[in-house]
Motif scaffolding. Structure first.
Motif, PDB file in Angstrom:
ATOM      1  N   TYR A 239       0.879  -1.170   0.000  1.00 16.29           N
ATOM      2  CA  TYR A 239       0.000   0.000   0.000  1.00 16.29           C
ATOM      3  C   TYR A 239       0.914   1.216   0.000  1.00 16.29           C
ATOM      4  N   PHE A 240       1.078   1.819  -1.177  1.00 16.19           N
ATOM      5  CA  PHE A 240       1.977   2.951  -1.359  1.00 16.19           C
ATOM      6  C   PHE A 240       1.124   4.216  -1.332  1.00 16.19           C
ATOM      7  N   ALA A 241       1.020   4.816  -0.139  1.00 17.85           N
ATOM      8  CA  ALA A 241       0.123   5.955   0.076  1.00 17.85           C
ATOM      9  C   ALA A 241       0.921   7.246   0.036  1.00 17.85           C
ATOM     10  N   SER A 242       1.143   7.754  -1.148  1.00 20.69           N
ATOM     11  CA  SER A 242       1.948   8.958  -1.345  1.00 20.69           C
ATOM     12  C   SER A 242       1.299  10.179  -0.705  1.00 20.69           C
ATOM     13  N   THR A 243       2.107  11.152  -0.335  1.00 21.66           N
ATOM     14  CA  THR A 243       1.578  12.432   0.144  1.00 21.66           C
ATOM     15  C   THR A 243       1.441  13.455  -0.989  1.00 21.66           C
ATOM     16  N   ILE A 244       1.810  13.091  -2.179  1.00 25.33           N
ATOM     17  CA  ILE A 244       1.713  13.965  -3.353  1.00 25.33           C
ATOM     18  C   ILE A 244       0.324  13.852  -3.968  1.00 25.33           C
ATOM     19  N   PRO A 245      -0.293  14.980  -4.388  1.00 22.82           N
ATOM     20  CA  PRO A 245       0.185  16.368  -4.377  1.00 22.82           C
ATOM     21  C   PRO A 245      -0.408  17.226  -3.257  1.00 22.82           C
ATOM     22  N   HIS A 246      -0.680  16.625  -2.102  1.00 22.29           N
ATOM     23  CA  HIS A 246      -1.219  17.392  -0.970  1.00 22.29           C
ATOM     24  C   HIS A 246      -0.317  18.583  -0.664  1.00 22.29           C
ATOM     25  N   ALA A 247      -0.921  19.713  -0.358  1.00 16.68           N
ATOM     26  CA  ALA A 247      -0.145  20.916  -0.069  1.00 16.68           C
ATOM     27  C   ALA A 247       0.411  20.898   1.349  1.00 16.68           C
ATOM     28  N   LEU A 255       3.365  31.577   3.245  1.00 19.68           N
ATOM     29  CA  LEU A 255       4.191  31.940   2.099  1.00 19.68           C
ATOM     30  C   LEU A 255       3.419  32.022   0.791  1.00 19.68           C
ATOM     31  N   GLY A 256       2.173  31.559   0.798  1.00 16.61           N
ATOM     32  CA  GLY A 256       1.367  31.624  -0.409  1.00 16.61           C
ATOM     33  C   GLY A 256       1.598  30.500  -1.389  1.00 16.61           C
ATOM     34  N   ASN A 257       2.373  29.476  -0.994  1.00 14.38           N
ATOM     35  CA  ASN A 257       2.667  28.364  -1.903  1.00 14.38           C
ATOM     36  C   ASN A 257       2.868  27.096  -1.084  1.00 14.38           C
ATOM     37  N   GLY A 258       1.952  26.150  -1.224  1.00 13.66           N
ATOM     38  CA  GLY A 258       2.056  24.905  -0.476  1.00 13.66           C
ATOM     39  C   GLY A 258       2.622  23.750  -1.263  1.00 13.66           C
ATOM     40  N   ALA A 259       3.034  23.998  -2.502  1.00 17.43           N
ATOM     41  CA  ALA A 259       3.588  22.931  -3.341  1.00 17.43           C
ATOM     42  C   ALA A 259       5.078  22.775  -3.067  1.00 17.43           C
ATOM     43  N   GLU A 260       5.464  21.665  -2.483  1.00 17.74           N
ATOM     44  CA  GLU A 260       6.879  21.415  -2.157  1.00 17.74           C
ATOM     45  C   GLU A 260       7.415  20.298  -3.032  1.00 17.74           C
ATOM     46  N   VAL A 261       8.445  20.617  -3.792  1.00 15.55           N
ATOM     47  CA  VAL A 261       9.037  19.673  -4.725  1.00 15.55           C
ATOM     48  C   VAL A 261      10.499  20.060  -4.899  1.00 15.55           C
ATOM     49  N   ASN A 314      -9.254  11.674  -2.450  1.00 13.45           N
ATOM     50  CA  ASN A 314     -10.377  12.616  -2.537  1.00 13.45           C
ATOM     51  C   ASN A 314     -10.042  13.664  -3.588  1.00 13.45           C
ATOM     52  N   GLY A 315     -10.954  14.608  -3.777  1.00 16.03           N
ATOM     53  CA  GLY A 315     -10.762  15.610  -4.807  1.00 16.03           C
ATOM     54  C   GLY A 315      -9.669  16.608  -4.498  1.00 16.03           C
ATOM     55  N   PRO A 316      -9.370  17.508  -5.441  1.00 12.57           N
ATOM     56  CA  PRO A 316      -8.278  18.467  -5.306  1.00 12.57           C
ATOM     57  C   PRO A 316      -8.583  19.568  -4.291  1.00 12.57           C
ATOM     58  N   GLU A 317      -7.519  20.136  -3.727  1.00 14.79           N
ATOM     59  CA  GLU A 317      -7.634  21.159  -2.699  1.00 14.79           C
ATOM     60  C   GLU A 317      -7.960  22.521  -3.295  1.00 14.79           C
ATOM     61  N   LEU A 318      -8.586  23.362  -2.465  1.00 18.31           N
ATOM     62  CA  LEU A 318      -8.890  24.734  -2.853  1.00 18.31           C
ATOM     63  C   LEU A 318      -7.660  25.632  -2.713  1.00 18.31           C
ATOM     64  N   LYS A 319      -7.612  26.680  -3.527  1.00 19.05           N
ATOM     65  CA  LYS A 319      -6.466  27.585  -3.513  1.00 19.05           C
ATOM     66  C   LYS A 319      -6.258  28.229  -2.147  1.00 19.05           C
ATOM     67  N   LYS A 320      -7.335  28.551  -1.430  1.00 21.09           N
ATOM     68  CA  LYS A 320      -7.184  29.249  -0.150  1.00 21.09           C
ATOM     69  C   LYS A 320      -6.470  28.405   0.893  1.00 21.09           C
ATOM     70  N   GLY A 323      -2.529  27.364  -1.732  1.00 17.95           N
ATOM     71  CA  GLY A 323      -1.646  28.321  -2.400  1.00 17.95           C
ATOM     72  C   GLY A 323      -1.722  28.183  -3.902  1.00 17.95           C
ATOM     73  N   TYR A 324      -1.628  26.974  -4.423  1.00 16.91           N
ATOM     74  CA  TYR A 324      -1.797  26.748  -5.852  1.00 16.91           C
ATOM     75  C   TYR A 324      -3.288  26.664  -6.172  1.00 16.91           C
ATOM     76  N   ASP A 325      -3.617  26.888  -7.422  1.00 16.04           N
ATOM     77  CA  ASP A 325      -5.008  26.888  -7.863  1.00 16.04           C
ATOM     78  C   ASP A 325      -5.242  25.670  -8.748  1.00 16.04           C
ATOM     79  N   SER A 326      -5.842  24.622  -8.170  1.00 15.41           N
ATOM     80  CA  SER A 326      -6.085  23.407  -8.958  1.00 15.41           C
ATOM     81  C   SER A 326      -7.102  23.662 -10.072  1.00 15.41           C
ATOM     82  N   ALA A 327      -7.925  24.710  -9.926  1.00 15.65           N
ATOM     83  CA  ALA A 327      -8.866  25.047 -11.003  1.00 15.65           C
ATOM     84  C   ALA A 327      -8.127  25.492 -12.267  1.00 15.65           C
ATOM     85  N   PHE A 328      -6.908  25.963 -12.108  1.00 12.82           N
ATOM     86  CA  PHE A 328      -6.083  26.363 -13.252  1.00 12.82           C
ATOM     87  C   PHE A 328      -5.890  25.180 -14.198  1.00 12.82           C
TER      88      PHE A 328
END
Length: 484
Positions: A239-247, A255-261, A314-320, A323-328
């Motif tokens: 069971y490979f339960a990645s934390t990607i792409p959770h912010a 900082l206005g940006n929750g994407a860490e890579v 589950n579904g994608p996170e909201l920008k608020k 930080g990133y906008d999945s609606a983009f």
């Protein structure tokens, strides 16, 4: 076709929970999928990945060649659902085969109430089932169903090995100071400025990394590949339960940006905002990890005896929050809603299953299933029985083209719990979607997949049937009371 209601022999479920370990056995070879060796099972779970975030589900900005290959070589499901619209209950449904109105964990809980978010000794997980069937079992990544001092710890829930995060707030950090290996903390050279989450840290402590050296998803892939190598000669469940792409929500707030890579890769020079570049890079990083797992299976010569499943919790996170906008990226695809919503955008997931030589390559299925069905499917493939009283139907007949044998859900049920309210949803006959929050809503998904036209007034008979399900499918829980 055979049908099976969401509500099943509930009175027997407690009995089965107690006698499982002593009474369960392997079914006769004639009852199993085949007489050959039990297949390995690899379940790859993304975190907050939307239905539309993959190329094979219509994404045109983010590159996912390995996951697209997974779909091209296997079966892609177009109407498959998560267990819930947030992580902990969704994962509980996946592990226990009980829907969100009957499973143990029905929401995320603060630290002082963390036992509400823990599985108990009597719970039967798919890992326990496969462990009893002779499988080596491992969880690598994010758990969220029990901390170190609770009975929900992975080692007490059927896993032989665990590496990663127990707590979902800790899992916000991609450059943490430490991770768990079984019951031991593995210290890392990263440095983190701790940030309390909630009033006085009621939800735990996240953080912003001030010294980024070791990226946790890299360590998780290493552990997963090592587990595959070590268990290549016996059946295994990974069971490979990645934390990607959770912010990293705390970084997003400050900082206005929750994407860490580690780097932005091919997206570095895109004319996009930096947070969106990071979101795309995270997903492509996960895609590369999927490719690494597929290569290792092939190199070891066990590719054709391994079932690989890919999904999101589950579904994608909201920008608020992110930080990133999945609606983009139109991450929810053609559907309405995001994480925390019981609309299709919050719970309809990309779902791909591959087994070379067994599942027709490039096939697409409209079979309506959900995370709870993994229990029955894994049991059938492993040749073992499952407890009575679950909300789980094997989708193995669909995988192998035996549609005349495929049972179908009469209804599916979801709920989202907060301190103030319980939002509920049911899907009847794979068609009629009912939502209940302040008011009852009803949608005909085949003609209105975006859930834009509430037809309660036009179909009072179906609305009444849906409301009856909403009232009756839920078993009352002291930890998760119904809040109207």
């Amino acid at each position: 076709m055979n049908t099976r209601a969401c509500a099943s022999a509930r009175s027997r479920s407690i009995l089965w929970a107690g006698v499982f370990l002593v009474a369960y056995g392997v079914v006769r070879p004639s009852d199993a999928v085949g007489s050959e060796a039990k297949p390995n099972i690899v379940f790859i779970l993304a975190d907050d990945l939307g239905y539309g975030d993959l190329g094979c589900f219509g994404q045109d900005k983010i590159r996912t060649p390995n996951i697209d290959r997974l779909a091209a070589e296997g079966m892609r499901f177009t109407q498959f659902y998560a267990g819930a619209s947030v992580c902990a209950p969704s994962r509980c449904v996946l592990m226990t085969g009980k829907h969100g109105g009957r499973c143990r964990v029905r929401g995320n809980a603060p630290i002082a109430q963390r036992l509400k978010q823990s599985l108990m000794p009597e719970d039967i997980t798919v890992a326990k089932l496969l462990q009893q069937a002779g499988y080596a079992t491992a969880l690598v990544g994010k758990w969220g169903l029990g901390d170190a001092d609770t009975p929900g710890h992975p080692l007490q829930q059927g896993f032989d090995f665990f590496f990663g995060y127990l707590d979902q707030i800790h899992a916000h950090m991609f450059y943490p100071e430490w991770l768990w290996r079984n019951r031991d903390k593995v210290m890392l050279p990263n440095e983190v400025r701790s940030i309390p989450v909630g009033k006085n840290g009621a939800w735990g402590f996240g953080g912003i990394s001030t010294k980024k050296i070791v990226y946790s998803p890299k360590l998780m892939l290493d552990e997963a590949l090592a587990f595959i190598e070590q268990n290549k000669a016996r059946p295994f469940f990974l069971y490979f339960a990645s934390t990607i792409p959770h912010a990293n929500n705390e970084a997003a707030e400050e900082l206005g940006n929750g994407a860490e890579v580690p780097d932005l890769g091919m997206y570095k020079d895109k004319p996009w905002p930096e947070p969106e570049k990071g979101y795309a890079a995270m997903i492509t990083y996960l895609d590369a990890q999927v490719g690494a797992i597929l290569r290792r299976l092939s190199q070891l010569g066990i590719d054709e005896n391994t079932l690989v499943i890919f999904a999101s919790d589950n579904g994608p996170e909201l920008k608020k929050f992110a930080g990133y906008d999945s609606a983009f990226f139109q991450s929810s695809g053609p559907y309405r809603g995001f994480k925390r919503d019981n609309t299709e955008g919050g719970i309809r997931m990309p779902f791909i299953v591959r087994w070379p030589g067994k599942i027709k390559a490039g096939s697409v299925s409209g079979h309506v299933g959900y995370f709870g069905d993994f229990m029955a499917t894994a049991a059938e493939l492993a040749g073992v029985k499952i407890p009575e009283g679950l909300d789980s139907i094997s989708f193995a007949p669909t995988l192998f083209g035996r549609m005349a044998e495929q049972q179908r859900h009469e209804c599916l049920y979801w709920e989202y719990n907060t301190d103030n309210a319980t939002a509920q949803a049911v899907l009847l006959d794979g068609r009629w979607k009912a939502l209940r929050g302040m008011l009852l809503e009803l949608y005909d998904l085949p003609t209105d997949p975006a859930e834009s036209n509430n037809i309660v007034a036009a179909h009072p008979d179906i609305a009444a049937r849906a409301e009856a399900r909403l009232n009756n499918e839920r078993v009352e829980s002291e930890n998760w009371p119904l809040r109207k």
